[in-house]
Write an enzyme that holds these catalytic residues in place. Structure first.
Site, PDB file in Angstrom:
ATOM      1  N   GLU A 190      55.661  55.727  24.064  1.00 57.36           N
ATOM      2  CA  GLU A 190      56.392  56.016  22.818  1.00 57.36           C
ATOM      3  C   GLU A 190      55.772  57.233  22.062  1.00 57.36           C
ATOM      4  O   GLU A 190      56.516  57.887  21.396  1.00 57.36           O
ATOM      5  CB  GLU A 190      56.330  54.739  21.946  1.00 57.36           C
ATOM      6  CG  GLU A 190      56.902  54.756  20.557  1.00 57.36           C
ATOM      7  CD  GLU A 190      56.894  53.445  19.601  1.00 57.36           C
ATOM      8  OE1 GLU A 190      56.403  52.508  20.226  1.00 57.36           O
ATOM      9  OE2 GLU A 190      57.241  53.814  18.345  1.00 57.36           O
TER      10      GLU A 190
ATOM     11  N   ASP B 165      49.282  52.197  15.385  1.00 61.38           N
ATOM     12  CA  ASP B 165      50.533  52.045  16.277  1.00 61.38           C
ATOM     13  C   ASP B 165      50.581  52.901  17.380  1.00 61.38           C
ATOM     14  O   ASP B 165      51.396  53.821  17.901  1.00 61.38           O
ATOM     15  CB  ASP B 165      52.050  52.226  15.424  1.00 61.38           C
ATOM     16  CG  ASP B 165      52.925  51.534  16.328  1.00 61.38           C
ATOM     17  OD1 ASP B 165      52.620  50.627  17.335  1.00 61.38           O
ATOM     18  OD2 ASP B 165      54.159  51.613  15.784  1.00 61.38           O
TER      19      ASP B 165
ATOM     20  N   GLU C 128      58.418  44.841   9.898  1.00 63.12           N
ATOM     21  CA  GLU C 128      59.627  45.765  10.050  1.00 63.12           C
ATOM     22  C   GLU C 128      60.921  44.956  10.002  1.00 63.12           C
ATOM     23  O   GLU C 128      61.602  45.187  10.896  1.00 63.12           O
ATOM     24  CB  GLU C 128      59.333  46.433  11.406  1.00 63.12           C
ATOM     25  CG  GLU C 128      57.854  47.316  11.410  1.00 63.12           C
ATOM     26  CD  GLU C 128      57.955  48.201  12.674  1.00 63.12           C
ATOM     27  OE1 GLU C 128      58.318  47.778  13.669  1.00 63.12           O
ATOM     28  OE2 GLU C 128      57.261  49.152  12.822  1.00 63.12           O
TER      29      GLU C 128
END
Lengths: 725, 725
Positions: B418, B390, B316
């Site tokens: 998240e 993820d 990323e």
């Protein structure tokens, strides 16, 4: 309690343990601000209170009265360690605390106040020992329930300060109408110039999650009479005016309403474009006017007592009417028209300075605004910072005060210490506020203090206001440093009565927050009062200003000269060169003095009559100039820097003696912060003196401590993550 | 207590008042986490404890033993409501709690433990009822002082849970060596994926200001056995490695050391360029190697027990060895060499996926890392997320587990939610962790659970670790939602023993945090255990994944298809079309199943043997496919969404009944949050079903509630300030 393992000892337990470092302890002493409600330890005094307070009698059932009741019960039970009866009529009881607004008083109680109600305004209160049907009671009343709530807090303060409650007779009203905190809080929970953690407004979880902190925030404000809060940053985001956010604002307004606190928002001038889909924000455009009118209507449908808008326009990149060749009056009045039908107001900031004016930034707000005197609508307040530059450790009062008799001018103080060491430096700001408020503008002759401009009495102005840029954040103790709670408290007290003395405020706050012990209160009052002069001395003595590190404003940066706009550079302000130092604002210089009344202007203009603390604000003075104390200017500057450092050292030694009077948590909090302040005071002294010495080329006086660092070291320091926004 | 004004009533005062909304109340119940230390209310039980605990006898005088002493004193005095004597030898006393490490035990106590010490490792403890010189005592010991501290917390837990302390005999050691929290905290105090306010690390005021919260953070971690903390975000800033920041890190390490907690930092791979003045960060370059070696030396001079580096490289946008055509082994080993002389470790993250791989993001970490098995230095841990995508509400276990027998693999769980509703959704994550840890990799035949990979027992790996991405912030209750404290607690318990059951954790946490009342504990244990399945159902049932709003990951966004990288788009993951829905990862698709052991691969590959909860993870299935329960796939999806909503509704009704057992502050906190969760569960259901219905073109089952909104409405929602970083 120290850990010992060499001998047998008994550990005595009280209900509250004293492990400062451990969780299950009264950590919330910091959280509780000046509403500690400590149990009265003097037996006779406690007895006196217990005898005089047998029960509570609320009149009315508004949420405000319910909160007043809760506060009384919470506070009295904690302070007096006793149970109370609660009644809805006096029956044959004696010694009740009776509280409610005028319209809820019974005939007998009304009769006991024959002459009082005309002495108060809508927010005022009356606290009076009365005799009704042969029984003695304490009556707390006012014209409104919020007045009663203010009275309840004032009554509790009497007990918190261990004063007698015999023959009580207190009548008081706020002298200023709009008493607001300005939160420079962004929608992402960062706080511009915030030094106490993130914003307490948890926008993401509003409207459905009501943090109990919101209620405690409201209690704290109400207890000192603050009646408004601007929730959002003056560097505004238009999104706050969308339905998505107004729903959240509405939820907060519902929390604050019972405490007499109105919610205000910052209005981004270009909002009609950004969220309204218009192509212009020209205040003369009909679509723009309609957009704002409809927006106001939509807000008031949600929040019937919405306070209004605070606007920063055409300042530091913010959009405004000048983008369309209109002026401040055009912009402010357009918004005022939108709010007028609903009773809202506009607070239009006068903090403007243009990169196109090369003479003197200090002159610009006056030059731009004074010609508009009398042209603003009657629901517009022009919000003026206390000084003409920007919240410096010391500035002369802003020349606009007194210069716009036909315009309501609202004072803007900064409570957060953007230029005064952030939350690590203990600086008692009511001393600064007092200095400004008691400054004489001479606008209507001698005695025309800034306080009289602000409270409207000088030229019979109807709308009055005082704003404080908040220092509140999500730190458990709200302000990052328990001592900085005093600045929030003091702001509130001065907004209520701008003639309150800073010493009174210090004394009160210390008693409410820490202890009524006179040794403690006396020593700490002295320390607090001196703390403001200390910061002036070690940062910007003798009228120096705006010489801090740029951007974050952390630490000294007198050498900075490379910023794009001249008036963002410290060198613009101190103008040090081989001939001397200081900004010539006299007739022979920028002539900023001319913006003051002649009497004041002449005093500042003449280097001999100019007060020493403003010398370099108004004059460029040679290094060998003789000060009134006989020292050369260079020595004088150096000695002031050293004096500031010495003062902080003295603050540390005073605080160290206070250990017996303060809980360990708060004691250590302050002790660590004072030691940072001491370190940074020396940093300021050393960096500034090394820098200025390049020009003065003179040695330091013997009593000034030498540094082991050189100027390059100080100039090399960088703080990319110093709090800023 | 409700306010009443219609009748006379007596208000009874206890020392602690129950105004939840007011400041001077025990607000810190939220702050106190699972260390409430409530007074034991059962008289007989209290008597039992009081009799068996007459005094404290600490052995040794390290800071760790001092903190153990303080904790015992704080906790026992609060729970047992009594005073203790503190002694340095047993004299003729009976019933002492004697605590100290092996080297500080007297001969007599050593003799009482003839066979115990070999059963524990360096962090383990022994709690044992012993008889010495005819007197009975409770001995808490271990090979190190930190072991003793762990034993003290375990001993206190017995009392907190109201269990008998007769004939105690508890011997335990952590099964995993490195048990760390990962803070994704930035230097500006924002927290990436943080939902509980700002970072608790006040970098600006460190090193001189030590917030007492740091100590309470350390206590909480030590109480569950967490022994490491990575202070900074994996998306790293090299400045943390400068002297300016290392001084601050050192201050924190000094706070944490007595609690057995090592400090780790994230190392930005390009730091040699950014703060070292080099032109490359190539791990083969000698200057780069030297720079890191010197940096390690400088760190260890400040922090002798520094833990090491956590690295996110070539992921990323983060720099890494691949920027120089080197590989992960080159990068990790270069850093490992720098740390090796000082005993430090490298935790090298396997969370990588490249925009250049168009087949299946789920396959990439395995493809990239498995070939390196056996090539990493012995002080490198490869840190692997629990699943291959993820941190979704549910993922099959990551295929890397079991596939690298010669490499220490460290588990990375996410504690912060998240992808699970931020801090507003109550989701008990130990249930998720347990599911992953108990998954069978079949790497060494049946019973080769992920737990055995992680604890090193499966292939005799020496270095072991488990990391949890922290959900801690500056909110007074640490996690924004008191229930989410359970996830921090549970992570710690599983890092200590990865075979602990989630039910045990729920039971323990509820008792420590709220109440030992069995009605409460039973109802809430059920609610917590079910809460994880609820979030799967209302967000991503039947193996759906990664269909949330992009960027912030707030709310549903299955329609998003416009992001620059294909694998950032929800449509990439659900692949819904008129034929069906799901990601074909079978042999006929991306063949990701092949990365598992044949036994597992075959199970996932065959649509008939693939567990229903992973159906759409591995298969693209027609809308009219018959599920095992007889429903069509479309109906099955819709019913699961509805079931999730129903489950949240049920959580609300359970919680409402718990009012008698919970203080008002925490009760209301949870109540408001559950109601947000309910609202958002419906939002997920409605938005996802309306979107997928476009493809299925089938009606909703009758038992699924209809929405009044249309898809356009849901697609129009924007949340520019949803917490993100």
């Amino acid at each position: 309690m120290k850990y010992r393992n060499k001998r047998v000892f008994l550990i005595l337990f009280t209900f509250c343990l004293s492990w400062n470092t451990f969780a299950n302890t009264p950590k919330n002493k910091g959280y509780n601000l000046w509403l500690q409600y400590e149990t009265v330890n003097n037996v006779a005094l406690k007895k006196h209170y217990q005898n005089r307070i047998q029960g509570l009698m609320p009149l009315g059932d508004s949420q405000t009265i319910q909160y007043a009741y809760k506060e009384l019960e919470l506070a009295l039970s904690a302070m007096l360690d006793k149970a109370f009866i609660s009644v809805d009529n006096t029956k044959n009881l004696n010694n009740l605390v009776v509280f409610g607004s005028k319209s809820n008083l019974t005939k007998e109680f009304l009769k006991a106040l024959p002459n009082e109600f005309h002495k108060i305004n809508d927010e005022g209160f009356i606290i009076k020992a009365v005799s009704v049907k042969g029984k003695n009671h304490i009556l707390i009343t006012g014209k409104t329930d919020v007045g009663v709530l203010y009275g309840v807090f004032r009554f509790l303060r009497v007990i918190q300060m261990h004063r007698s409650i015999e023959n009580l007779s207190m009548i008081d009203s706020p002298a200023i109408q709009v008493r607001t905190l300005n939160h420079w809080d962004n929608l992402d929970r960062t706080v511009e110039r915030g030094y106490a953690g993130s914003s307490i407004w948890d926008w993401h979880r509003l409207p459905d999650y009501i943090d109990s902190r919101y209620i405690d925030y409201a209690r704290a404000n109400a207890s000192v009479g603050i009646n408004g809060t601007v929730l959002t940053n003056v560097n505004a985001n238009a999104l706050i005016l969308t339905d998505q956010y107004l729903e959240k604002v509405e939820a907060l307004s519902n929390v604050f309403r019972p405490f007499g606190i109105k919610v205000y928002l910052t209005a981004r001038f270009s909002a009609p474009i950004e969220i309204g889909g218009l192509e212009t924000a020209d205040p003369y455009n009909e679509d723009v006017k309609n957009w704002w009118a409809n927006k106001a209507k939509a807000i008031y449908e949600r929040i019937p007592d919405f306070g209004g808008f605070l606007v920063k326009a055409n300042s530091e990149g913010q959009p405004g009417p000048q983008n369309y060749n209109r002026n401040h009056v055009d912009g402010a009045n357009m918004l005022a028209n939108a709010l007028k039908p609903f009773g809202g107001i506009v607070m239009w900031r006068a903090f403007v300075y243009s990169e196109h004016d090369v003479t003197d930034r200090a002159k610009q707000a006056y030059s731009e605004f004074v010609p508009y005197d009398g042209q603003f609508k009657d629901n517009v307040l022009v919000q003026v910072k206390n000084g003409a530059i920007d919240f410096q450790p010391r500035e002369p009062f802003h020349p606009m005060f007194g210069a716009m008799p036909k315009t309501p001018l609202m004072m803007e103080f900064q409570i957060t210490q953007e230029y005064l060491g952030f939350s690590t430096h203990t600086v008692f700001l009511p001393k600064l506020y007092e200095e400004v408020l008691q400054s004489d503008t001479y606008a209507q002759g001698k005695g025309s203090t800034v306080a009289k401009v602000i409270d409207g009495s000088l030229s019979d102005v109807k709308l009055t206001g005082m704003a404080g840029v908040s220092n509140i954040g999500s730190d458990i103790n709200w302000t990052g440093n328990v001592f900085l709670q005093a600045n929030w408290y003091g702001f509130g007290r001065l907004a209520w009565n701008p003639n309150t003395s800073s010493k009174t405020i210090a004394d009160e706050w210390l008693r409410l927050t820490f202890s009524n012990n006179n040794n403690f209160v006396d020593a700490l009052t002295t320390m607090l009062i001196e703390s403001r002069e200390a910061v002036v001395n070690y940062m910007t003595p003798l009228g120096l200003h705006h010489i801090m590190g740029t951007g974050h404003h952390y630490g000294p940066g007198p050498w900075v000269s490379n910023l794009s706009r001249p008036e963002w550079n410290p060198v613009y302000y101190h103008k040090a060169d081989e001939h001397g130092i200081g900004f010539n604002r006299t007739h022979s210089g920028s002539n900023a003095v001319e913006q003051y009344e002649p009497k004041v202007a002449n005093m500042f203009n003449d280097v001999n009559s100019c007060p020493g603390e403003f010398l370099l604000w108004f004059h460029h003075v040679p290094w060998d100039y003789k000060l009134k104390n006989g020292e050369t200017l260079w020595n004088g500057i150096a000695l002031k820097y050293q004096e500031g450092v010495n003062q902080v050292k003295n603050m540390i030694s005073i605080w160290d003696k206070m250990k017996p009077y303060v809980d360990e948590e708060r004691f250590n909090n302050v002790k660590m912060l004072l030691s940072i302040q001491f370190k940074e005071a020396k940093w300021w002294r050393d960096a500034c003196l090394l820098y200025f010495q390049q020009f003065s080329k003179m040695p330091l006086p013997k009593t000034v401590d030498k540094t082991e660092q050189n100027l390059d070291y100080f100039m090399s320091l960088e703080f990319p993550f110093a709090p800023k926004d």
